[in-house]
Design a protein around this motif. Structure first.
Motif, short mmCIF file in Angstrom:
data_model
loop_
_atom_site.label_atom_id
_atom_site.label_comp_id
_atom_site.label_asym_id
_atom_site.label_seq_id
_atom_site.Cartn_x
_atom_site.Cartn_y
_atom_site.Cartn_z
N MET A 1 0.83 -1.21 0.00
CA MET A 1 0.00 0.00 0.00
C MET A 1 0.87 1.26 0.00
O MET A 1 0.54 2.24 -0.64
N ILE A 2 1.96 1.20 0.75
CA ILE A 2 2.79 2.39 0.88
C ILE A 2 3.44 2.79 -0.44
O ILE A 2 3.72 3.96 -0.69
N PHE A 3 3.65 1.79 -1.34
CA PHE A 3 4.28 2.08 -2.63
C PHE A 3 3.31 2.82 -3.55
O PHE A 3 3.74 3.41 -4.53
N ARG A 4 2.02 2.78 -3.24
CA ARG A 4 1.04 3.48 -4.06
C ARG A 4 0.94 4.97 -3.73
O ARG A 4 0.36 5.73 -4.48
N LEU A 5 1.50 5.37 -2.60
CA LEU A 5 1.42 6.76 -2.19
C LEU A 5 2.55 7.57 -2.80
O LEU A 5 3.60 7.04 -3.16
N THR A 6 2.31 8.88 -2.87
CA THR A 6 3.36 9.76 -3.37
C THR A 6 4.43 9.93 -2.30
O THR A 6 4.22 9.64 -1.11
N ILE A 7 5.59 10.44 -2.73
CA ILE A 7 6.67 10.67 -1.78
C ILE A 7 6.25 11.68 -0.72
O ILE A 7 6.55 11.52 0.47
N ARG A 8 5.55 12.72 -1.14
CA ARG A 8 5.09 13.72 -0.17
C ARG A 8 4.16 13.09 0.87
O ARG A 8 4.29 13.36 2.06
N ALA A 9 3.24 12.23 0.42
CA ALA A 9 2.32 11.58 1.35
C ALA A 9 3.06 10.68 2.33
O ALA A 9 2.73 10.63 3.52
N ARG A 10 4.06 9.99 1.82
CA ARG A 10 4.83 9.11 2.71
C ARG A 10 5.57 9.92 3.79
O ARG A 10 5.60 9.53 4.96
N LEU A 11 6.17 11.04 3.40
CA LEU A 11 6.87 11.88 4.37
C LEU A 11 5.90 12.50 5.38
O LEU A 11 6.22 12.65 6.56
N ILE A 12 4.71 12.86 4.90
CA ILE A 12 3.70 13.40 5.81
C ILE A 12 3.27 12.34 6.82
O ILE A 12 3.11 12.62 8.03
N ILE A 13 3.08 11.12 6.36
CA ILE A 13 2.73 10.02 7.26
C ILE A 13 3.81 9.81 8.30
O ILE A 13 3.55 9.65 9.51
N LEU A 14 5.07 9.81 7.88
CA LEU A 14 6.18 9.62 8.80
C LEU A 14 6.20 10.72 9.85
O LEU A 14 6.30 10.45 11.06
N SER A 15 6.11 11.97 9.40
CA SER A 15 6.13 13.09 10.35
C SER A 15 4.93 13.05 11.29
O SER A 15 5.05 13.31 12.49
N GLY A 16 3.75 12.70 10.75
CA GLY A 16 2.55 12.65 11.57
C GLY A 16 2.61 11.59 12.65
O GLY A 16 2.23 11.83 13.79
N VAL A 17 3.10 10.41 12.27
CA VAL A 17 3.20 9.32 13.25
C VAL A 17 4.18 9.69 14.37
O VAL A 17 3.90 9.50 15.56
#
Length: 213
Positions: A1-17
């Motif tokens: 699932m994570i590979f379907r997200l954009t790089i920006r979304a992945r970084l936002i998820i990391l920062s949010g968590v």
């Protein structure tokens, strides 16, 4: 699932968590600090109540001395000093009654009996009835011993409560320290794993793109 997200979304998820973990840890520590502050305030209150109980016992000792002196000397200053000691004792008992009403009521009852017997003894001595005066003074002494025992019992109960409260504070602080340490280690481990997973999900496609180029 994570590979379907954009790089920006992945970084936002990391920062949010990571941010949520930090907020959760701070909220937990704030809650524990608030609980400990309340416990310390309660401990301070108990210490003040114990001081009042000790002061009440000292005031009763003074009252007992001056009433005994009055029975022997029949001097007005002794009567005034006894009344002053009684007034101070009443002030301390009023404070103690807020926490131990039944025990304070028993102290007041025995104190009143002591005072009545002591005053009756003074009247007998005034009328040259020394035998009756001695008998009444002995009764007053018995009541004074009961008052002292009740006050000691009150002080012991309050001291036990204070000790239990202190032990609870130490236990809570120790438990909070251990939990915070464990939570910190878990957060670091989870953060490292999540960061590794996000960076890996970004690095693999980049290597593939570089290879394709």
């Amino acid at each position: 699932m994570i590979f379907r997200l954009t790089i920006r979304a992945r970084l936002i998820i990391l920062s949010g968590v990571l941010l949520c973990m930090l907020v959760a840890t701070n909220l937990y520590l704030t809650s524990k600090l608030a609980n400990n502050s309340a416990a310390v305030a309660k401990e301070t209150e108990l210490s003040g109540i114990i001081d009042s109980a000790n002061s009440a016992r000292i005031a009763f000792g003074e009252m007992r001395y001056w009433l005994t002196d009055l029975a022997v000397s029949l001097l007005t200053p002794s009567e005034r000093n006894a009344a002053a000691a009684r007034s101070r004792m009443d002030g301390y008992l009023d404070q103690l009654a807020l926490r131990k009403p039944k025990l304070v009521a028993a102290v007041r009852a025995e104190r009143n009996e002591f005072e009545k017997s002591a005053n009756d003894a003074v009247d007998r001595y005034t009328n040259d009835q020394r035998v009756l005066g001695n008998s009444l003074l002995a009764q007053a002494r018995d009541h004074s011993v009961k008052v002292d025992e009740l006050l000691i019992s009150l002080i012991n109960e309050l001291t036990e409560e204070l000790t239990a409260e202190r032990d609870q504070i130490v236990a809570d602080v120790t438990s909070a320290t251990h939990r915070t340490l464990i939570a910190g280690l878990l957060i670091v481990a989870l953060g490292v794993l999540l960061t590794f997973a996000i960076l890996r999900s970004i690095a693999i496609p980049l290597r593939q793109l570089i290879g394709a180029i």
